[in-house]
Design a protein around this motif. Structure first.
Motif, PDB file in Angstrom:
ATOM      1  N   GLY A  58      -7.065  33.394 -62.487  1.00  0.00           N
ATOM      2  CA  GLY A  58      -6.877  31.947 -62.473  1.00  0.00           C
ATOM      3  C   GLY A  58      -5.622  31.489 -61.758  1.00  0.00           C
ATOM      4  N   ILE A  59      -5.069  32.298 -60.861  1.00  0.00           N
ATOM      5  CA  ILE A  59      -3.816  31.981 -60.170  1.00  0.00           C
ATOM      6  C   ILE A  59      -4.112  31.477 -58.759  1.00  0.00           C
ATOM      7  CG2 ILE A  59      -1.639  32.917 -59.321  1.00  0.00           C
ATOM      8  CD1 ILE A  59      -1.708  34.906 -61.583  1.00  0.00           C
ATOM      9  N   GLU A  60      -3.367  30.458 -58.348  1.00  0.00           N
ATOM     10  CA  GLU A  60      -3.487  29.904 -56.996  1.00  0.00           C
ATOM     11  C   GLU A  60      -2.093  29.706 -56.427  1.00  0.00           C
ATOM     12  OE1 GLU A  60      -6.280  26.524 -55.897  1.00  0.00           O
ATOM     13  OE2 GLU A  60      -4.357  25.525 -55.674  1.00  0.00           O
ATOM     14  N   THR A  61      -1.899  30.044 -55.133  1.00  0.00           N
ATOM     15  CA  THR A  61      -0.637  29.806 -54.442  1.00  0.00           C
ATOM     16  C   THR A  61      -0.850  28.780 -53.342  1.00  0.00           C
ATOM     17  OG1 THR A  61      -1.071  31.713 -52.990  1.00  0.00           O
ATOM     18  CG2 THR A  61       0.307  32.081 -54.938  1.00  0.00           C
ATOM     19  N   ARG A  62       0.199  27.957 -53.109  1.00  0.00           N
ATOM     20  CA  ARG A  62       0.146  26.907 -52.081  1.00  0.00           C
ATOM     21  C   ARG A  62       1.336  27.040 -51.140  1.00  0.00           C
ATOM     22  NH1 ARG A  62      -1.788  21.328 -55.231  1.00  0.00           N
ATOM     23  NH2 ARG A  62      -3.680  22.223 -56.167  1.00  0.00           N
ATOM     24  N   ILE A  84      -4.476  29.534 -51.517  1.00  0.00           N
ATOM     25  CA  ILE A  84      -5.107  30.848 -51.677  1.00  0.00           C
ATOM     26  C   ILE A  84      -5.393  31.061 -53.157  1.00  0.00           C
ATOM     27  CG2 ILE A  84      -4.866  33.336 -51.346  1.00  0.00           C
ATOM     28  CD1 ILE A  84      -2.999  32.779 -49.041  1.00  0.00           C
ATOM     29  N   ARG A  85      -6.650  31.408 -53.456  1.00  0.00           N
ATOM     30  CA  ARG A  85      -7.046  31.660 -54.836  1.00  0.00           C
ATOM     31  C   ARG A  85      -6.979  33.161 -55.109  1.00  0.00           C
ATOM     32  NH1 ARG A  85     -12.563  29.190 -55.946  1.00  0.00           N
ATOM     33  NH2 ARG A  85     -11.278  27.303 -55.810  1.00  0.00           N
ATOM     34  N   HIS A  86      -6.296  33.526 -56.204  1.00  0.00           N
ATOM     35  CA  HIS A  86      -6.149  34.917 -56.619  1.00  0.00           C
ATOM     36  C   HIS A  86      -6.890  35.152 -57.932  1.00  0.00           C
ATOM     37  CE1 HIS A  86      -2.954  34.971 -53.578  1.00  0.00           C
ATOM     38  NE2 HIS A  86      -2.490  33.870 -54.160  1.00  0.00           N
ATOM     39  N   ASP A  87      -6.835  36.375 -58.413  1.00  0.00           N
ATOM     40  CA  ASP A  87      -7.449  36.701 -59.702  1.00  0.00           C
ATOM     41  C   ASP A  87      -6.647  36.097 -60.847  1.00  0.00           C
ATOM     42  OD1 ASP A  87      -9.399  38.064 -58.379  1.00  0.00           O
ATOM     43  OD2 ASP A  87      -8.546  40.058 -58.722  1.00  0.00           O
TER      44      ASP A  87
END
Length: 430
Positions: free
Chosen positions: A367-371, A362-365
């Motif tokens: 420049g953050i991404e969670t897996r 999931i791409r967030h604002d």
């Protein structure tokens, strides 16, 4: 062979085993060699039985010790798990209490802001009324001086005997002037009384204005202290999450660039055109409130929540493991445990990926991404927009995994960071 046979004869003499029936009698000859073989076989069987029995007894004793040790380990693990659960509940209660305090502070700040605006409006009205009184006083004093000059002029003309030399036609004029002088004197006295009353009112208004200023200072101090207590923990929270608060606020401000409303800076001026200290303090407080509002918007977009809400334990943390970087945090639990998005974002991957197994990215604002890896089921699809707390899948054991668990990662600009930094930051403030 004869010496060996003789020795065997001494220890195992030859024997015969008779078998008798009704019709005949037979015997079986038991030679020393046969007896030795039978004795040896019996000894081997008896010895094997003894050894096997001893081994079984030792296994039973060892198994009992292992079971007792396993029970002790299980009891210790359950105690530790209960302690962690109680600690987690305490942290959740503290987070809820901090969030309630934060909401109460915001409500008090809103009330204080309304009082500040009403006080400032009243101060402006008092300043305007004071200016009017001062203008009236100046006009009154000027009229009084003019009346004094007129009286002095008329008095000087009377002392010089101008009246006795005037013709009769001028007597009427002098009488009119005398009457006008009397009226002017009465008007002068009235103006003087009005001036004294105006001076008293001005003094009362000065006192009221001073008391109002002291009240404003008290309100400003309370607001400034509230802003300091509210903003500083938020600054520390974002720094603990590895983010620069100033650049973060600038990014949020670019996304929310509308102006106006109660948080817009106030413009107050004074009669001499110099900067108003109250205006500067009020604008500083409004800037702090705007900063808190921007922090709230940023916090809504950061992965500060827990991906698992119940039925789990932390089985592995972020850091080096077996000579390699373990780029996330593992939450172990039963297969099918619900998993939730930790922040608003867009699903950019949902499927099987090598050792990750079933994976959701999931791409967030900012420049953050969670897996979310090793899933059992995936409940979202690529391109779908999800919200914080929305269910996205279930815990599983897919990919390279030793048991059912969630491997949770947070990456900033592609670089892995410790997910617990964000989770603890959210718990400590909200």
């Amino acid at each position: 062979m004869k010496p060996i046979h003789a020795t065997l004869e001494r220890w195992f003499p030859e024997k015969r085993l008779f078998l008798r029936s009704d019709t005949e009698t037979r015997f079986i000859r038991l030679s020393p060699e046969m007896q030795l073989a039978a004795w040896t076989g019996s000894s081997v069987v008896v010895g094997w039985t003894i050894v096997a029995t001893a081994i079984l007894l030792m296994d039973n004793i060892g198994a009992g010790n292992f079971r007792a040790q396993a029970e002790r380990y299980q009891w210790t693990y359950e105690q530790r798990l209960n302690s962690l659960s109680a600690d987690r509940d305490t942290r959740l209660a503290e987070a809820a209490s901090a969030h309630a305090r934060f909401e109460t502070a915001l409500e008090q700040i809103s009330i204080m802001q309304s009082e500040l605006l009403a006080t400032e409006e009243k101060r402006r009205e008092l300043a305007t009324g004071l200016e009017v009184v001062q203008t009236t006083l100046r006009n009154t004093m000027k009229a009084r001086e003019e009346a004094r000059q007129q009286v002095a002029t008329l008095t000087e003309n009377g002392e010089n005997g101008a009246v006795t030399t005037m013709p009769e036609e001028a007597l009427g004029t002098v009488t009119l002037l005398a009457d006008a002088l009397a009226e002017t004197a009465a008007e002068r006295d009235q103006i003087a009384a009005n001036a004294e009353e105006a001076i008293g009112q001005a003094a009362d208004m000065q006192l009221e204005l001073r008391l109002l200023q002291e009240r404003n200072d008290q309100i400003f101090r309370q607001l400034e202290e509230a802003m300091l207590v509210s903003v500083e923990p938020l600054d520390n929270m974002f720094r603990a999450a590895g983010m620069n608060p100033e650049s973060l606020i600038e990014q949020v401000r670019r996304g929310y660039s509308g102006t106006g409303g109660p948080l817009a800076p106030m413009q107050f001026t004074t009669s001499n055109g110099e900067p108003d200290p109250d205006s500067e303090r009020a604008n500083a407080i409004l800037a702090s409130m705007d900063r808190i509002n921007l922090y709230r918007l940023a916090a809504d977009k950061l992965p500060l929540a827990m991906p698992v809400r119940s039925g789990y334990r932390m089985s592995s943390g972020f850091g080096q493991r077996w000579g390699r970087l373990h780029a996330g945090t593992d939450f172990a639990g039963p297969v099918g445990t619900p998993l939730y998005s930790t922040a608003d974002g867009v699903v950019v991957y949902a499927g099987w990926l090598s050792s990750y197994g079933r994976l959701i990215r999931i791409r967030h604002d900012f420049g953050i991404e969670t897996r979310y890896a090793h899933l059992n089921t995936i409940d979202v699809k690529v391109g779908q927009r999800v919200s914080r707390g929305e269910r996205i899948g279930a815990m599983g054991n897919s990919g390279r995994s030793t048991g059912p668990h969630l491997h949770y990662e947070v990456r900033v600009n592609g670089n892995p960071v410790n997910p617990m930094t964000y989770i603890r930051a959210g718990q400590n403030v909200f």
